[in-house]
Design a protein around this motif. Structure first.
Motif, PDB file in Angstrom:
ATOM      1  N   ASP A  59       0.837  -1.208   0.000  1.00  0.00           N
ATOM      2  CA  ASP A  59       0.000   0.000   0.000  1.00  0.00           C
ATOM      3  C   ASP A  59       0.872   1.258   0.000  1.00  0.00           C
ATOM      4  O   ASP A  59       0.601   2.206  -0.741  1.00  0.00           O
ATOM      5  CB  ASP A  59      -0.937   0.021   1.209  1.00  0.00           C
ATOM      6  CG  ASP A  59      -2.047  -1.011   1.108  1.00  0.00           C
ATOM      7  OD1 ASP A  59      -2.297  -1.521  -0.006  1.00  0.00           O
ATOM      8  OD2 ASP A  59      -2.665  -1.306   2.150  1.00  0.00           O
ATOM      9  N   THR A  62       2.570   1.645  -3.397  1.00  0.00           N
ATOM     10  CA  THR A  62       1.593   2.106  -4.397  1.00  0.00           C
ATOM     11  C   THR A  62       1.408   3.612  -4.283  1.00  0.00           C
ATOM     12  O   THR A  62       1.400   4.328  -5.294  1.00  0.00           O
ATOM     13  CB  THR A  62       0.246   1.376  -4.215  1.00  0.00           C
ATOM     14  OG1 THR A  62       0.458  -0.026  -4.395  1.00  0.00           O
ATOM     15  CG2 THR A  62      -0.783   1.866  -5.214  1.00  0.00           C
ATOM     16  N   GLN A  63       1.277   4.099  -3.054  1.00  0.00           N
ATOM     17  CA  GLN A  63       1.146   5.534  -2.840  1.00  0.00           C
ATOM     18  C   GLN A  63       2.377   6.275  -3.375  1.00  0.00           C
ATOM     19  O   GLN A  63       2.255   7.322  -4.026  1.00  0.00           O
ATOM     20  CB  GLN A  63       0.950   5.848  -1.351  1.00  0.00           C
ATOM     21  CG  GLN A  63      -0.393   5.455  -0.805  1.00  0.00           C
ATOM     22  CD  GLN A  63      -1.512   6.273  -1.448  1.00  0.00           C
ATOM     23  OE1 GLN A  63      -1.417   7.489  -1.600  1.00  0.00           O
ATOM     24  NE2 GLN A  63      -2.569   5.582  -1.843  1.00  0.00           N
ATOM     25  N   GLU A  64       3.539   5.723  -3.104  1.00  0.00           N
ATOM     26  CA  GLU A  64       4.786   6.326  -3.570  1.00  0.00           C
ATOM     27  C   GLU A  64       4.820   6.363  -5.099  1.00  0.00           C
ATOM     28  O   GLU A  64       5.174   7.383  -5.700  1.00  0.00           O
ATOM     29  CB  GLU A  64       5.979   5.526  -3.023  1.00  0.00           C
ATOM     30  CG  GLU A  64       7.328   6.089  -3.344  1.00  0.00           C
ATOM     31  CD  GLU A  64       7.738   7.260  -2.464  1.00  0.00           C
ATOM     32  OE1 GLU A  64       8.605   8.028  -2.900  1.00  0.00           O
ATOM     33  OE2 GLU A  64       7.197   7.415  -1.359  1.00  0.00           O
ATOM     34  N   ALA A  65       4.440   5.266  -5.733  1.00  0.00           N
ATOM     35  CA  ALA A  65       4.431   5.187  -7.195  1.00  0.00           C
ATOM     36  C   ALA A  65       3.443   6.169  -7.813  1.00  0.00           C
ATOM     37  O   ALA A  65       3.630   6.617  -8.948  1.00  0.00           O
ATOM     38  CB  ALA A  65       4.115   3.764  -7.637  1.00  0.00           C
ATOM     39  N   GLN A  66       2.404   6.510  -7.081  1.00  0.00           N
ATOM     40  CA  GLN A  66       1.394   7.449  -7.567  1.00  0.00           C
ATOM     41  C   GLN A  66       1.788   8.900  -7.309  1.00  0.00           C
ATOM     42  O   GLN A  66       1.007   9.812  -7.556  1.00  0.00           O
ATOM     43  CB  GLN A  66       0.036   7.147  -6.924  1.00  0.00           C
ATOM     44  CG  GLN A  66      -0.553   5.827  -7.362  1.00  0.00           C
ATOM     45  CD  GLN A  66      -1.813   5.447  -6.601  1.00  0.00           C
ATOM     46  OE1 GLN A  66      -2.149   6.029  -5.567  1.00  0.00           O
ATOM     47  NE2 GLN A  66      -2.516   4.448  -7.107  1.00  0.00           N
ATOM     48  N   GLY A  67       3.004   9.098  -6.809  1.00  0.00           N
ATOM     49  CA  GLY A  67       3.482  10.457  -6.589  1.00  0.00           C
ATOM     50  C   GLY A  67       3.242  11.007  -5.201  1.00  0.00           C
ATOM     51  O   GLY A  67       3.587  12.147  -4.915  1.00  0.00           O
ATOM     52  N   ASN A  68       2.660  10.207  -4.326  1.00  0.00           N
ATOM     53  CA  ASN A  68       2.435  10.617  -2.928  1.00  0.00           C
ATOM     54  C   ASN A  68       3.630  10.157  -2.094  1.00  0.00           C
ATOM     55  O   ASN A  68       3.585   9.121  -1.449  1.00  0.00           O
ATOM     56  CB  ASN A  68       1.139  10.008  -2.389  1.00  0.00           C
ATOM     57  CG  ASN A  68      -0.067  10.437  -3.176  1.00  0.00           C
ATOM     58  OD1 ASN A  68      -0.181  11.591  -3.558  1.00  0.00           O
ATOM     59  ND2 ASN A  68      -0.957   9.509  -3.454  1.00  0.00           N
ATOM     60  N   HIS A  69       4.702  10.923  -2.155  1.00  0.00           N
ATOM     61  CA  HIS A  69       5.945  10.516  -1.512  1.00  0.00           C
ATOM     62  C   HIS A  69       5.810  10.507   0.004  1.00  0.00           C
ATOM     63  O   HIS A  69       5.284  11.443   0.592  1.00  0.00           O
ATOM     64  CB  HIS A  69       7.085  11.434  -1.945  1.00  0.00           C
ATOM     65  CG  HIS A  69       7.300  11.406  -3.423  1.00  0.00           C
ATOM     66  ND1 HIS A  69       7.796  10.310  -4.072  1.00  0.00           N
ATOM     67  CD2 HIS A  69       7.032  12.328  -4.383  1.00  0.00           C
ATOM     68  CE1 HIS A  69       7.847  10.555  -5.364  1.00  0.00           C
ATOM     69  NE2 HIS A  69       7.383  11.774  -5.589  1.00  0.00           N
TER      70      HIS A  69
END
Length: 104
Positions: A59, A62-69
């Motif tokens: 999870d 996935t957040q990181e990959a979506q640009g939510n570092h």
């Protein structure tokens, strides 16, 4: 934009890692006593804790990959350390349980 990882997620990682390691240790202890059935059940239990940790990590990735570092904190590093140790310990416990099984 960076955001802090949810503290509950981090604590869940720490608990899952600790529980997995404890179950793996119990598997070794059971195998040492000649109780292969319990040993295998404890290894399975350790695996279930590791799945929970893996899902939490996925999870976050996935957040990181979506640009939510995610902002990396000392607590997050500690959680990841618990997971890495649990994975290593679980793998080693599986080998030790197998070895005790062969010796019986």
């Amino acid at each position: 934009m960076e955001h802090a990882a949810d503290e509950q997620t981090i604590m869940n990682l720490i608990m899952a890692g600790g529980n997995a390691k404890s179950s793996a240790f119990e598997a070794i202890y059971a195998a040492k006593k000649g109780d292969q059935e319990t040993a295998k059940a404890k290894l399975k239990e350790a695996d279930e804790f590791m799945v929970a940790a893996h899902n939490a990590q996925t999870d976050m990735l996935t957040q990181e990959a979506q640009g939510n570092h995610v902002q990396v904190s000392l607590l997050m590093v500690h959680a990841q350390d618990h997971i890495m140790n649990a994975i290593t310990f679980r793998d080693l416990a599986g080998e030790i349980v197998d070895l005790y099984g062969r010796l019986d």
